[in-house]
Motif scaffolding. Structure first.
Motif, PDB file in Angstrom:
ATOM      1  N   PHE A   1       0.809  -1.339  -0.056  1.00  0.00           N
ATOM      2  CA  PHE A   1       0.058   0.008   0.019  1.00  0.00           C
ATOM      3  C   PHE A   1       0.782   1.437  -0.001  1.00  0.00           C
ATOM      4  N   PHE A   2       1.771   1.363   0.849  1.00  0.00           N
ATOM      5  CA  PHE A   2       2.689   2.448   0.997  1.00  0.00           C
ATOM      6  C   PHE A   2       4.241   2.140   0.892  1.00  0.00           C
ATOM      7  N   GLY A   3       4.625   1.437   1.613  1.00  0.00           N
ATOM      8  CA  GLY A   3       6.062   0.701   1.513  1.00  0.00           C
ATOM      9  C   GLY A   3       7.176   1.499   2.014  1.00  0.00           C
ATOM     10  N   PRO A   4       7.597   2.748   2.100  1.00  0.00           N
ATOM     11  CA  PRO A   4       8.904   3.180   2.842  1.00  0.00           C
ATOM     12  C   PRO A   4       8.704   2.695   4.230  1.00  0.00           C
ATOM     13  N   GLY A   5       9.815   2.183   4.847  1.00  0.00           N
ATOM     14  CA  GLY A   5       9.816   1.935   6.384  1.00  0.00           C
ATOM     15  C   GLY A   5       9.694   0.588   6.669  1.00  0.00           C
ATOM     16  N   THR A   6       9.017  -0.459   5.583  1.00  0.00           N
ATOM     17  CA  THR A   6       8.792  -1.598   5.863  1.00  0.00           C
ATOM     18  C   THR A   6       9.791  -2.579   6.580  1.00  0.00           C
ATOM     19  N   GLY A   7      11.009  -2.400   6.137  1.00  0.00           N
ATOM     20  CA  GLY A   7      12.112  -3.090   6.632  1.00  0.00           C
ATOM     21  C   GLY A   7      12.365  -2.980   7.985  1.00  0.00           C
ATOM     22  N   SER A   8      12.228  -1.382   8.438  1.00  0.00           N
ATOM     23  CA  SER A   8      12.393  -1.222   9.727  1.00  0.00           C
ATOM     24  C   SER A   8      11.449  -1.732  10.790  1.00  0.00           C
ATOM     25  N   PHE A   9      10.216  -1.640  10.280  1.00  0.00           N
ATOM     26  CA  PHE A   9       9.099  -2.114  11.103  1.00  0.00           C
ATOM     27  C   PHE A   9       9.322  -3.845  11.135  1.00  0.00           C
TER      28      PHE A   9
END
Length: 275
Positions: free
Chosen positions: A173-181
């Protein structure tokens, strides 16, 4: 890329539409620099989309195409990182074999949703979550120093599936920061160390990336003449970053995770004020 060109691109559609854009040398160099930096950071602590996605938007790529093009390049980078983590056995395959299906489902639903809705509605929520992740990771001193995962059982599978479905949806849906989460939730909810959390997160991130990529491609939202050179640079950045993450563990991943999440929160605050 002029506004007229952007408007033309927005009007085009079709199955696996290949849009050709004439790029200057300066444009290509900028794309490759953005891609390399984004993949390097993303392979260590996630959050590479903080650099690559805004970079595409600043260079004039329309939002829907920026998401699809970024997903193409990011998928190549996450594939490179995933292979490296797998090669060095820095992941938990016993749990991931269950979570992959949750990530697939979430990513498909996420992309279908982003093609219908405005993702800017998520900004306030993501800002708050990013600030929380950064502060928690910074002040809990022993987080991620040791692997205290209790093993695969009904409880850990259930927690893992919830994580994978929610973050798969978010990535589509959005994406940026997924890896951090991913790293943060594997650390706090399942008690992995930083290295295993990063490996698990990157592999699942690749699954959601490739799922989202297919969905964007089917809807003709990828500019391949931009995505391919950017992807090559991101592969190099991902390879270097992953090896450093495996070698240095928490000593490297923790400060970068905190920095990335803080910077992302600040960036999104400015975006909200601007709009």
């Amino acid at each position: 890329m002029t506004k007229d060109k952007s408007d033309d691109i927005m009007k085009k559609s079709g199955i696996f539409n290949v849009e050709v854009v004439t790029l200057s040398i300066e444009y290509i160099i900028a794309l490759c620099g953005i891609g390399f930096a984004a993949a390097f950071i993303d392979s260590i602590a996630g959050g590479g989309g903080i650099i690559s996605l805004p970079g595409l938007l600043v260079l004039g790529v329309p939002p829907a195409f920026a998401l699809g093009t970024n997903k193409f390049a990011a998928s190549c980078a996450s594939f490179t990182s995933s292979l490296t983590f797998i090669k060095y056995r820095v992941y938990d395959g016993d749990l991931l074999k269950y979570l992959i299906f949750g990530t697939l489902l979430g990513a498909i639903l996420g992309v279908k949703t982003v093609l219908l809705l405005d993702s800017s509605q998520l900004r306030i929520i993501i800002i708050a979550l990013m600030v929380f992740v950064a502060i928690y990771t910074l002040f809990v001193k022993n987080i991620g120093n040791e692997n205290k995962f209790e093993g695969v059982n009904k409880k850990t599978i259930a927690i893992g599936l919830i994580i994978s479905i929610i973050l798969g949806f978010y990535d589509g849906f959005f994406g940026p920061g997924t890896g951090s989460f991913y790293i943060f939730l594997f650390l706090t909810l399942l008690n992995y160390d930083f290295k295993i959390s990063a490996g698990n997160g990157k592999i699942l991130n690749f699954v959601s990336n490739i799922t989202s990529l297919v969905m964007f491609a089917l809807n003709g939202k990828i500019l391949y003449s931009i995505a391919i050179p950017m992807a090559l640079a991101m592969i190099l950045g991902a390879r270097l970053g992953t090896k450093l993450a495996i070698k240095n563990g928490a000593r490297l991943i923790k400060p970068i995770l905190v920095s990335v999440t803080f910077l992302y929160a600040v960036k999104m605050i400015f975006d909200v004020i601007k709009h």
